[in-house]
Design a protein around this motif. Structure first.
Motif, PDB file in Angstrom:
ATOM      1  N   PRO A 117       0.679  -1.378   0.030  1.00 50.13           N
ATOM      2  CA  PRO A 117       0.079   0.085   0.052  1.00 50.13           C
ATOM      3  C   PRO A 117       0.909   1.269   0.054  1.00 50.13           C
ATOM      4  O   PRO A 117       0.541   2.264  -0.895  1.00 50.13           O
ATOM      5  CB  PRO A 117      -0.873  -0.074   1.199  1.00 50.13           C
ATOM      6  CG  PRO A 117      -0.789  -1.546   1.727  1.00 50.13           C
ATOM      7  CD  PRO A 117       0.389  -1.967   1.254  1.00 50.13           C
ATOM      8  N   SER A 118       2.027   1.179   0.755  1.00 48.30           N
ATOM      9  CA  SER A 118       2.686   2.383   0.725  1.00 48.30           C
ATOM     10  C   SER A 118       3.455   2.701  -0.569  1.00 48.30           C
ATOM     11  O   SER A 118       3.637   3.778  -1.264  1.00 48.30           O
ATOM     12  CB  SER A 118       3.973   2.283   1.912  1.00 48.30           C
ATOM     13  OG  SER A 118       3.317   2.223   3.335  1.00 48.30           O
ATOM     14  N   GLU A 134       0.413   2.995   6.772  1.00 50.38           N
ATOM     15  CA  GLU A 134      -0.285   1.794   5.830  1.00 50.38           C
ATOM     16  C   GLU A 134       0.482   0.582   6.146  1.00 50.38           C
ATOM     17  O   GLU A 134       0.111  -0.662   6.532  1.00 50.38           O
ATOM     18  CB  GLU A 134      -0.518   1.991   4.398  1.00 50.38           C
ATOM     19  CG  GLU A 134      -1.944   2.772   4.124  1.00 50.38           C
ATOM     20  CD  GLU A 134      -3.075   2.208   4.780  1.00 50.38           C
ATOM     21  OE1 GLU A 134      -3.027   0.803   4.440  1.00 50.38           O
ATOM     22  OE2 GLU A 134      -3.887   2.794   5.154  1.00 50.38           O
ATOM     23  N   SER A 160       0.258  -0.324   9.738  1.00 46.78           N
ATOM     24  CA  SER A 160      -0.967  -1.101  10.033  1.00 46.78           C
ATOM     25  C   SER A 160      -1.008  -2.407   9.415  1.00 46.78           C
ATOM     26  O   SER A 160      -1.497  -3.365  10.366  1.00 46.78           O
ATOM     27  CB  SER A 160      -2.196  -0.483   9.335  1.00 46.78           C
ATOM     28  OG  SER A 160      -3.302  -0.951   9.563  1.00 46.78           O
ATOM     29  N   GLN A 161      -0.470  -2.608   8.434  1.00 49.36           N
ATOM     30  CA  GLN A 161      -0.391  -4.318   7.945  1.00 49.36           C
ATOM     31  C   GLN A 161       0.401  -5.222   8.824  1.00 49.36           C
ATOM     32  O   GLN A 161       0.182  -6.132   9.211  1.00 49.36           O
ATOM     33  CB  GLN A 161       0.042  -4.316   6.573  1.00 49.36           C
ATOM     34  CG  GLN A 161      -0.980  -3.520   5.432  1.00 49.36           C
ATOM     35  CD  GLN A 161      -1.908  -4.539   4.979  1.00 49.36           C
ATOM     36  OE1 GLN A 161      -1.999  -5.579   5.301  1.00 49.36           O
ATOM     37  NE2 GLN A 161      -3.116  -3.830   4.685  1.00 49.36           N
ATOM     38  N   HIS A 208      -9.868  -6.516   6.594  1.00 53.41           N
ATOM     39  CA  HIS A 208      -9.032  -5.759   5.675  1.00 53.41           C
ATOM     40  C   HIS A 208      -9.208  -6.046   4.212  1.00 53.41           C
ATOM     41  O   HIS A 208      -8.822  -5.317   3.206  1.00 53.41           O
ATOM     42  CB  HIS A 208      -7.599  -6.212   5.928  1.00 53.41           C
ATOM     43  CG  HIS A 208      -7.171  -5.231   6.997  1.00 53.41           C
ATOM     44  ND1 HIS A 208      -7.323  -5.929   8.243  1.00 53.41           N
ATOM     45  CD2 HIS A 208      -5.991  -4.306   7.048  1.00 53.41           C
ATOM     46  CE1 HIS A 208      -6.520  -4.945   8.986  1.00 53.41           C
ATOM     47  NE2 HIS A 208      -5.719  -3.969   8.661  1.00 53.41           N
ATOM     48  N   ASP A 263     -13.567  -2.339   2.083  1.00 47.04           N
ATOM     49  CA  ASP A 263     -13.252  -1.086   2.180  1.00 47.04           C
ATOM     50  C   ASP A 263     -14.172  -0.161   2.361  1.00 47.04           C
ATOM     51  O   ASP A 263     -14.516   1.118   2.233  1.00 47.04           O
ATOM     52  CB  ASP A 263     -12.608  -0.586   0.896  1.00 47.04           C
ATOM     53  CG  ASP A 263     -11.069  -1.315   0.790  1.00 47.04           C
ATOM     54  OD1 ASP A 263     -10.581  -1.326   2.097  1.00 47.04           O
ATOM     55  OD2 ASP A 263     -10.555  -1.552  -0.295  1.00 47.04           O
ATOM     56  N   ARG A 272      -9.926   0.390  12.115  1.00 51.68           N
ATOM     57  CA  ARG A 272      -9.135   1.228  12.609  1.00 51.68           C
ATOM     58  C   ARG A 272      -8.903   1.126  14.171  1.00 51.68           C
ATOM     59  O   ARG A 272      -7.913   1.295  14.695  1.00 51.68           O
ATOM     60  CB  ARG A 272      -9.478   2.642  12.521  1.00 51.68           C
ATOM     61  CG  ARG A 272      -8.817   3.804  13.182  1.00 51.68           C
ATOM     62  CD  ARG A 272      -7.419   4.215  12.662  1.00 51.68           C
ATOM     63  NE  ARG A 272      -6.727   5.220  13.088  1.00 51.68           N
ATOM     64  CZ  ARG A 272      -6.181   4.919  14.345  1.00 51.68           C
ATOM     65  NH1 ARG A 272      -5.739   3.779  14.816  1.00 51.68           N
ATOM     66  NH2 ARG A 272      -5.242   5.794  14.944  1.00 51.68           N
TER      67      ARG A 272
END
Length: 564
Positions: free
Chosen positions: A157-158, A305, A308-309, A374, A377, A386
Motif C-alpha cells: 500500500p505504501s 499503511e 497497520s499491515q 481488511h 473497504d 481502525r
C-alpha cells in the motif's frame, strides 16, 4: 568339598546387565503431521472468513510445515543464526548478512506459497484472510523468517503512493518466489523489503528522528543512524528522514542501479531475547541514495499503511504461536502418564489444556476476522478496523508470553529444554508485543483514534451489539464498556489536560475491556457455541480465574480438550 573357580562364582553372583535407558512413557515425536488438518479452529475460521480459499493448498502447506524436515530446518535456523560480515577478505565494505541454508529453505517456501503476496495477487472478498492462514501456518513452526515476509507484504500500500516506484518495485515485491542474491534489483524477479523508522533518541516518537535527506537530482542523499532495522538483508527499505518540508518517506535500495553497494552500513546485529533466526540490526546511512515516496513532509502518513499491515501480522504471529503452544502441550499430555492415568485424563491437566485452547481459539478467530475486515473497504469496515486492529494487537500479543509459559509447564522439565520448541516459543512471543508499537503506544493510538475519529467508536460498538442477547456476562460487560467509551470520548475531545491525563492513566483498562468484548463477539459470530459461551463465561464472568486452568463450572472442558 570341591570349590568352583573364583571367576565362575563371580559370574554367578553378579547381577545381569540391565538396560537403564529404555525409553517409555514419553510422547512420540510430533513430526510428519498436517498442521492445517489438525487445527480445528483455523479450519473453521477459514470456512467462515475465507470460504474461497484452496483447502488443497492449505493442506499442502500444513503437511509441509508439519514435516520432520521443515521442523528440523526451524531448529537449525535458530541454532545457527545470522552472522554479519562487514568487510570481505581484502578489506572492502560489504555489509552482508549470512544465513544458514535452513533459513533460506524456510523463507523460500513461505514466499513461494504466497505468505506475503496472495492478498495482492488474488484480490477478492477473502484474499487477506486466505493469505493470513498461509502466514500463520508458516509462523507456527518458524516465526523469525515471518518478519521479512510480513514487511514485504505490508509495503505494497505504501509503494502505491508513487507511480514510478510502484511500477518498478510492485511486480518484484509481489512475486511468489525468492532470490537472496545481492545484485541490482533490476536483475531480480523477486525482492524483499525492510523498514527503518526508529532511532535511539526517539524510539516510537519517530518525529524526534535526526536523519536528514538532501535532494540530489532524481533522488536524495540520506545521512543518519537507525537504532532498529529489521531484516537488513532485504533488497530495499522504507526509511523516514527529514526534508525541509518535514519528515518524509524514502525507498532506499541496498544495491544501487548498476550493481554498486548503497552506503547503508550495518553497524551490528542486535543480540535479542528471541527471534534468533531473524536478523535485526543497527544501521547508519552515509549519504545513502533514497527515492522520495509520497509527498515531502508526509512521511508518517505514507508509511502508516505499512505499519497497520505489520500490526495485523503481529496478531497473526501471536495467534500462530498460541496454536504451537497448546498443540505441543496437548500432544505431550496425550502421550504421557502419571499417578495412574494419562495426563490428558487428569482433571487438572484437562482444565489447563482446555483454557489454553480457549485462548488459542479466541486469538485464531480474531486474527482471521481482522484479516477479513481488511478485504472490506466500506466505511463501517474501515472505521471498525481502525480501532479493532490496534485493540487486537494490544491484547492478543500481550497474552502470548503467558500462554507460552503455561503450555511449556505442561511438558514439565522437557518444556524447559531447548530440545523441545516451547522454550524458543516462550522467548519469541514478547517480540510481537514490542514491535510495531508496544503496549502504551497502542493504547495511546486507540485514544487518539477516539479523539480524532469518534465514528470509530460507533462502528466498534455497533459490531459488539451483534452479540447482545447471547450471554448474560457479555451483556453486562457491554453495558460497562459502552459507558466507559462514552466517558473516554468526552474526555479526549474536551481539550482539558487533566481529563485527558486521567483517561490515559486508565487507558489499559479500557482497551482490555474492548479486546475481550471484541473477541467474544467474534466467537459468537463464527465459532461453535461451546467455544463462544465458554469464552464469555471464562473471560467476562464474575467467576473468571487469573491463571490458566481456573475455569468456571459452565465451561465445556471436554469439548475444548478434544479440539486441542
Amino acid at each position: 568339598m570341591s570349590h568352583a573357580p573364583a571367576s565362575r562364582l563371580e559370574s554367578e553372583t553378579q547381577p545381569a546387565p540391565s538396560a537403564t535407558h529404555t525409553v517409555f512413557n514419553q510422547a512420540p515425536p510430533r513430526r510428519d503431521i498436517n498442521e492445517f488438518a489438525l487445527n480445528t479452529a483455523l479450519r473453521e475460521a477459514v470456512d467462515a472468513y475465507a470460504p474461497t480459499a484452496s483447502t488443497v493448498e492449505l493442506n499442502r502447506i500444513g503437511g509441509l510445515v508439519g514435516s520432520a524436515d521443515f521442523i528440523n530446518d526451524a531448529r537449525l535456523a535458530n541454532e545457527h543464526g545470522p552472522e554479519l560480515k562487514t568487510h570481505d577478505e581484502w578489506g572492502n565494505r560489504v555489509d552482508e548478512v549470512e544465513f544458514h541454508p535452513a533459513y533460506h529453505r524456510i523463507i523460500g517456501e513461505a514466499l513461494r506459497s504466497g505468505a506475503h503476496s496472495h492478498a495482492w495477487n488474488q484480490p477478492g472478498p477473502s484474499a487477506n484472510a486466505d493469505r493470513a492462514a498461509r502466514f500463520m501456518l508458516f509462523s507456527q513452526i518458524e516465526p523469525g523468517h515471518a518478519c521479512p515476509v510480513s514487511m514485504t507484504h505490508a509495503v505494497i500500500p505504501s509503494l502505491r503512493a508513487d507511480v514510478g516506484l510502484a511500477e518498478f518495485w510492485l511486480p518484484k515485491a509481489t512475486a511468489s518466489d525468492y532470490d537472496p542474491r545481492r545484485v541490482d534489483p533490476a536483475e531480480k524477479s523477486a525482492v524483499t523489503f525492510g523498514m527503518a523508522m526508529t532511532e535511539k533518541q526517539g524510539g516510537s516518537d519517530v518525529r524526534a528522528n535526526t536523519t536528514r535527506a538532501i535532494p540530489n537530482g532524481d533522488h536524495c542523499l540520506i545521512t543518519g543512524h537507525k537504532w532498529f532495522c529489521s531484516a537488513p538483508q532485504s533488497d530495499a527499505f522504507l526509511v523516514l528522514a527529514h526534508l525541509e518540508q518535514g519528515l518524509s518517506c524514502f525507498v532506499v535500495p541496498r544495491i544501487l542501479p548498476g550493481g554498486g553497494l548503497n552506503s547503508v552500513r550495518i553497524q551490528r546485529l542486535k543480540d535479542k531475547l528471541g527471534n534468533k533466526s531473524n536478523a535485526s540490526s543497527e544501521i547508519e546511512f552515509d549519504s545513502a541514495a533514497g527515492w522520495l515516496l509520497g509527498q515531502p513532509g508526509k512521511g508518517v502518513r505514507t508509511i502508516i499503511e505499512m505499519v497497520s499491515q505489520t500490526r495485523l501480522d503481529c496478531v497473526l504471529g501471536s495467534a500462530a504461536g498460541m496454536r504451537q503452544s497448546v498443540a505441543e502441550a496437548a500432544w505431550h499430555a496425550r502421550g504421557r502418564a502419571a499417578f495412574g492415568a494419562t495426563l490428558i485424563d487428569q482433571p487438572l491437566m484437562r482444565a489447563v489444556i482446555a483454557d489454553l485452547q480457549l485462548e488459542s481459539e479466541a486469538a485464531t478467530f480474531t486474527a482471521m476476522h481482522l484479516a477479513a475486515v481488511h478485504d472490506d473497504d466500506g466505511t463501517d469496515a474501515v472505521d471498525f478496523r481502525r480501532l479493532a486492529t490496534a485493540v487486537g494487537k494490544y491484547w492478543i500479543c500481550k497474552r502470548g508470553p503467558e500462554h507460552a509459559y503455561e503450555a511449556l509447564e505442561c511438558l514439565g522439565g522437557n518444556g524447559y529444554t531447548e530440545a523441545f520448541p516451547l522454550a524458543r516459543r516462550y522467548r519469541e512471543q514478547p517480540v510481537m508485543a514490542v514491535w510495531e508499537g508496544s503496549g502504551n503506544v497502542i493504547v495511546l493510538d486507540v485514544l487518539r483514534a477516539l479523539g480524532r475519529e469518534p465514528r470509530t467508536a460507533k462502528a466498534f460498538l455497533g459490531f459488539l451489539e451483534t452479540a447482545l442477547g447471547r450471554h448474560r456476562d457479555f451483556d453486562a460487560a457491554y453495558e460497562g464498556l459502552a459507558g466507559s467509551l462514552h466517558t473516554s470520548l468526552e474526555a479526549v475531545t474536551s481539550g482539558d489536560p487533566a481529563r485527558i491525563a486521567g483517561i490515559q492513566r486508565s487507558g489499559r483498562v479500557l482497551v482490555e475491556k474492548m479486546a475481550l468484548l471484541m473477541q467474544s463477539a467474534i466467537l459468537f459470530d463464527s465459532a461453535p457455541a461451546e467455544v463462544a459461551a465458554g469464552f464469555a463465561s471464562a473471560r467476562l464472568g464474575p467467576d473468571r480465574g487469573r491463571e490458566y486452568g481456573a475455569l468456571p463450572d459452565d465451561v465445556d472442558i471436554d469439548f475444548l480438550v478434544e479440539r486441542a
